[in-house]
Scaffold this active site. Structure first.
Site, short mmCIF file in Angstrom:
data_model
loop_
_atom_site.label_atom_id
_atom_site.label_comp_id
_atom_site.label_asym_id
_atom_site.label_seq_id
_atom_site.Cartn_x
_atom_site.Cartn_y
_atom_site.Cartn_z
N GLN A 177 3.77 7.65 2.25
CA GLN A 177 3.13 6.83 3.26
C GLN A 177 3.00 5.41 2.74
O GLN A 177 2.50 5.18 1.63
CB GLN A 177 1.76 7.39 3.61
CG GLN A 177 1.79 8.74 4.30
CD GLN A 177 2.26 8.64 5.74
OE1 GLN A 177 1.48 8.38 6.64
NE2 GLN A 177 3.55 8.84 5.97
N ASP A 216 1.52 16.78 9.42
CA ASP A 216 1.88 17.03 8.02
C ASP A 216 2.77 18.26 7.84
O ASP A 216 2.46 19.17 7.06
CB ASP A 216 0.62 17.18 7.16
CG ASP A 216 -0.32 15.99 7.28
OD1 ASP A 216 0.12 14.93 7.75
OD2 ASP A 216 -1.50 16.14 6.90
N TRP A 264 0.84 -1.20 0.00
CA TRP A 264 0.00 0.00 0.00
C TRP A 264 0.87 1.25 0.00
O TRP A 264 1.93 1.30 0.65
CB TRP A 264 -0.88 0.00 1.25
CG TRP A 264 -1.48 1.33 1.59
CD1 TRP A 264 -0.88 2.35 2.30
CD2 TRP A 264 -2.77 1.80 1.26
NE1 TRP A 264 -1.73 3.42 2.41
CE2 TRP A 264 -2.91 3.12 1.78
CE3 TRP A 264 -3.85 1.26 0.56
CZ2 TRP A 264 -4.06 3.87 1.64
CZ3 TRP A 264 -5.01 2.01 0.43
CH2 TRP A 264 -5.11 3.30 0.96
N ASN A 324 0.15 5.81 0.18
CA ASN A 324 -0.70 6.99 0.02
C ASN A 324 0.17 8.23 -0.02
O ASN A 324 1.10 8.29 -0.83
CB ASN A 324 -1.85 7.03 1.03
CG ASN A 324 -1.48 7.02 2.49
OD1 ASN A 324 -1.02 6.01 3.01
ND2 ASN A 324 -1.72 8.12 3.20
N ASP A 325 -0.08 9.24 0.78
CA ASP A 325 0.48 10.58 0.59
C ASP A 325 1.96 10.60 0.22
O ASP A 325 2.78 9.96 0.88
CB ASP A 325 0.34 11.39 1.89
CG ASP A 325 -1.07 11.44 2.41
OD1 ASP A 325 -1.97 10.85 1.79
OD2 ASP A 325 -1.27 12.07 3.47
N PHE A 343 3.90 9.43 10.08
CA PHE A 343 2.94 10.09 9.20
C PHE A 343 3.67 11.08 8.27
O PHE A 343 4.89 11.15 8.24
CB PHE A 343 1.86 10.79 10.02
CG PHE A 343 0.74 9.88 10.46
CD1 PHE A 343 0.83 8.50 10.41
CD2 PHE A 343 -0.45 10.41 10.96
CE1 PHE A 343 -0.19 7.67 10.81
CE2 PHE A 343 -1.49 9.60 11.36
CZ PHE A 343 -1.37 8.22 11.29
N SER A 344 2.90 11.87 7.55
CA SER A 344 3.44 12.70 6.47
C SER A 344 4.40 13.77 6.95
O SER A 344 4.38 14.17 8.13
CB SER A 344 2.29 13.36 5.70
OG SER A 344 1.52 12.39 5.04
N GLU A 354 -5.41 18.72 5.48
CA GLU A 354 -4.19 17.94 5.58
C GLU A 354 -3.16 18.44 4.57
O GLU A 354 -3.48 19.18 3.64
CB GLU A 354 -4.48 16.46 5.30
CG GLU A 354 -5.38 15.80 6.33
CD GLU A 354 -5.52 14.30 6.13
OE1 GLU A 354 -5.27 13.55 7.10
OE2 GLU A 354 -5.88 13.87 5.02
N TRP A 393 -10.16 8.74 -0.46
CA TRP A 393 -10.40 8.00 0.77
C TRP A 393 -11.79 7.35 0.82
O TRP A 393 -12.04 6.48 1.65
CB TRP A 393 -10.20 8.91 1.98
CG TRP A 393 -8.76 9.08 2.34
CD1 TRP A 393 -8.02 10.23 2.32
CD2 TRP A 393 -7.86 8.06 2.76
NE1 TRP A 393 -6.72 9.98 2.70
CE2 TRP A 393 -6.60 8.66 2.98
CE3 TRP A 393 -7.98 6.68 2.97
CZ2 TRP A 393 -5.48 7.92 3.40
CZ3 TRP A 393 -6.87 5.95 3.39
CH2 TRP A 393 -5.64 6.58 3.60
#
Length: 502
Positions: free
Chosen positions: A42, A154, A23, A25-26, A82-83, A208, A306
């Site tokens: 991510q 973030d 997986w 994401n960002d 996290f980001s 975000e 999302w």
């Protein structure tokens, strides 16, 4: 709704980055260093759903071919990673450099787990690398900035050099307050609060992944204007995740928007009037690269939403990134507007087919449609109420992704309700709308990038963009022009990107 079981890697993109078997994401920590573009992101190193957030890593010399690297900053028993962002600390202000070599410094959000001394909070931490961004060491004094908040995250950090001085600036969000918070630092470890921006414009979902940078207006280096971007989920103009931007000024402490249409919570009727980074449903968490030569501003986003992100029918990987975009600022009707163009590197080795000129009255099939290609097309309206093209179509004409223009209402339409596999989630089959106006000569120009699982559309030289995931059968490669209620003309070129097979 149609739902199919794809063969392994049916939808793996050929011209977009996706992790090998996990997986993502960002995008995080985007930076150019010593000839290499670094894309951190991510990542769940252990599966293909959102969990175990760590920083994955890929590198490229040309913004097109990406090589996946080992996980850069893994989660552990105390925190998810996290980001955040990466800067090149050329002056070694952090003291993390060694042997005269400037360190790369990552500023990221620690999402603290139960049992941690900071459990239940999100705070900003740092790590550094002295080998060019491959091996990272977490700072023993983490976190370096906390508000004891569960939703403070973030951080995007850049070096400010202006009338107020020279120092590091961080923009981060209090996600559920719809605010961007600004801080300054001399050493990337000690941070002082500067100001808060927001709420403003789109507040239909949490804020975000902010970014703050300067761009010259109309290419004039003496007329530089500040842009604040912030991503929002949900509440996008066509549903779910999206990103918006504000144009204004930054004096080293406070950002003041000149394009806010609503202060405080959004006016639902004004959502179409806000400045959106992308009008599609699958361009989120977009941020820009640091340290790119010649002042070039490059941006990339996560190509998913999302609403259905964990359910898209890909295996063993899940989620791609968008193409890298060149960002500029121009005046349109007296107002500054972002222009987004695909980085020219995407077409650097491509072959363009002959220019084809066609008159459309109903449907006109075009030879040369493939699963992976770029399409440059200019429409000249005639009497038609709507005109456009269907990409990744089936041989019998019952399936495909429709990209249309309605000149009277000024709308660009992307209809994926018959694009292929749409049955994996109720929110996926959809039609997205974006504003579009004729160019000075009355024409409409579209630059379309088609891949195994996506279409990215750059309208009228990048004034509006629409990014959508699609999941067609591999055999769906036909290309058809159409018009309804009259006629239109088209001039198009098909561009072989040289990457038909994933």
């Amino acid at each position: 709704m149609n739902s199919v079981t794809p063969t392994l890697d049916t939808y793996r993109p050929a011209i977009h980055y996706a992790a090998r078997n996990t997986w993502l994401n960002d995008p995080n920590g985007l930076v150019f260093h010593e000839g290499v573009y670094h894309l951190y992101y991510q990542n769940n190193p252990y599966g293909n759903v959102h969990s175990n957030m760590s920083w994955g890593h890929a590198t490229s010399a040309d913004l097109v071919s990406w090589e996946e690297q080992p996980v850069a900053i893994p989660c552990d028993e105390t925190e998810d990673i996290f980001s955040g962002s990466v800067v090149v600390d050329t002056g070694n202000t952090s003291g993390f450099g060694a042997d005269g070599k400037a360190p790369l410094v990552a500023i990221y959000t620690s999402a603290y787990k139960p049992g941690s001394p900071h459990q239940g909070t999100q705070a900003q931490s740092v790590a550094w690398s002295t080998d060019g961004g491959y091996a990272w060491t977490k700072y023993a004094g983490n976190p370096v900035l906390t508000r004891n908040s569960p939703e403070f995250r973030d951080p995007k950090v850049f070096r400010y050099n202006g009338p107020a001085g020279s120092y590091w600036v961080m923009v981060a969000v209090e996600a559920h307050d719809f605010t961007v918070l600004l801080y300054r630092s001399e050493d990337l470890k000690n941070w002082e609060y500067l100001s808060t921006f927001g709420p403003a414009n789109g507040t239909g979902g949490i804020w975000e992944c902010p970014d703050l940078f300067e761009l010259p207006l109309n290419g004039d280096a003496s007329a530089r204007i500040w842009i604040l971007t912030v991503n929002m989920n949900p509440g996008g103009p066509n549903g779910g995740s999206a990103g918006q931007y504000f144009v204004g000024e930054f004096d080293g402490a406070t950002f003041r928007s000149e394009t806010s249409l609503t202060e405080g919570m959004q006016d639902p009727e004004r959502v179409p009037d806000y400045q959106w980074l992308d009008w599609g449903r699958d361009y989120y968490a977009a941020v820009s690269f640091s340290n790119v030569p010649n002042g070039r501003r490059l941006m990339i986003g996560w190509m998913n939403n999302w609403q259905y992100a964990n359910h898209i029918p890909t295996s063993p990987w899940r989620s791609p990134m968008s193409l890298v975009r060149d960002i500029s600022l121009v005046s349109v009707n007296g107002q500054p507007r972002l222009i987004q163009q695909p980085a020219p590197e995407v077409k650097a080795t491509s072959e363009s087919g002959p220019l084809q000129r066609l008159s459309i009255n109903g449907q006109a099939a075009v030879e040369g449609g493939t699963a992976v290609q770029a399409i440059d097309i200019i429409f000249t309206p005639g009497s038609a109420e709507e005109f456009g093209l269907v990409v990744r179509g089936s041989a019998d004409g019952t399936a495909g992704t429709r990209i249309g223009i309605r000149p009277r209402s000024g709308e660009l339409i992307v209809d994926r309700t018959r694009s292929g596999d749409t049955g994996f989630h109720e929110a996926f089959p959809s039609t997205s709308l974006a504003p579009i106006a004729a160019r000075q000569d009355g024409s409409y120009a579209l630059q379309i990038f088609v891949d195994h699982c996506s279409v990215e559309i750059f309208a009228n030289d990048g004034l509006a963009t629409v990014t959508e995931l699609i999941f067609p059968d591999r055999a769906q490669t036909s290309l058809t022009l159409y018009s309804t209620g009259g006629t239109a003309d088209a001039a198009l070129q098909l561009i072989d990107l040289g990457k038909e097979e994933a």
